[in-house]
Design an enzyme around this catalytic site. Sequence first.
Site, short mmCIF file in Angstrom:
data_model
loop_
_atom_site.label_atom_id
_atom_site.label_comp_id
_atom_site.label_asym_id
_atom_site.label_seq_id
_atom_site.Cartn_x
_atom_site.Cartn_y
_atom_site.Cartn_z
N CYS A 12 -14.77 17.81 7.12
CA CYS A 12 -13.64 18.91 7.34
C CYS A 12 -12.26 17.88 7.70
O CYS A 12 -11.09 18.37 7.15
CB CYS A 12 -13.74 19.64 8.64
SG CYS A 12 -12.51 20.76 9.14
N CYS A 25 -6.11 20.10 16.03
CA CYS A 25 -6.21 21.40 15.44
C CYS A 25 -6.87 22.26 16.64
O CYS A 25 -7.71 21.99 17.47
CB CYS A 25 -7.22 21.47 14.32
SG CYS A 25 -6.77 20.64 12.68
N CYS A 65 -10.59 11.08 14.08
CA CYS A 65 -10.64 12.21 12.72
C CYS A 65 -10.66 11.18 11.54
O CYS A 65 -10.80 11.79 10.51
CB CYS A 65 -9.39 12.97 12.87
SG CYS A 65 -7.90 12.12 12.64
#
Length: 231
Positions: free
Chosen positions: A114, A198, A226
């Site tokens: 993702c 996020c 990330c």
Amino acid sequence: MSANIPEITANATPAEILRAGIEAAGGPVSLACSFSLEDVAIINIAHEAGLSLGVFALDTGRLNEETYEVADALVERYHLHIEWFFPRHEEVERLERAEGLFSFRESLDKRHACCHIRKVEPLSRALTGLAGWVTGMRREQSVTRSDLKAVELDSLNGGILKINPLIDWSEEQLTSYTDEHRLPKNRLYSQGYRSIGCAPCTRAVQPGEDARAGRWWWENPENKECGLHRR
């Protein structure tokens, strides 16, 4: 593209680190802005020092409303041009149709998938043509950032310079600076957030937790990146 790493003294200020890094890069340099306290401070430092620094942002499609408010405030205050980069919509559609909306909580691999679609791939486009980029990372933030350098070669992104002007700042120094200069501040900080990404992957931290404990809180601390800042 490759640049030489400049010599940075141990007591160099963020403005001095920025200036040395930008001069050593020898070409366009931009701040990767997530509208954190760190990034807002860097924008003000560069502005006061008269440094030429571009600003880009990654809109993952899952940011908090409060984050966009800070972006708007910065544009108004500094007359910034923020260059926005977005995930490729066909990749987001493929992921969500195949895996659902919250697959990133099922495993580390799925979370990395993702993040790759929403952050890493857009970053590669954002860095195209740059001689260097600036981050708001600080050593104090987490175990994954303890060995940061003020200026380093980013071998994963074509050997451009990566400039980290706030590496030695404490959270107290950062808060003091932003308060003193009355800089735009994400409203989520007043609700216990200390690192904001996020919306589904960020929560307020508990007393005694480190600044990034609220990021991907279901994972082990050593995994909490990330992919933007792989080392």
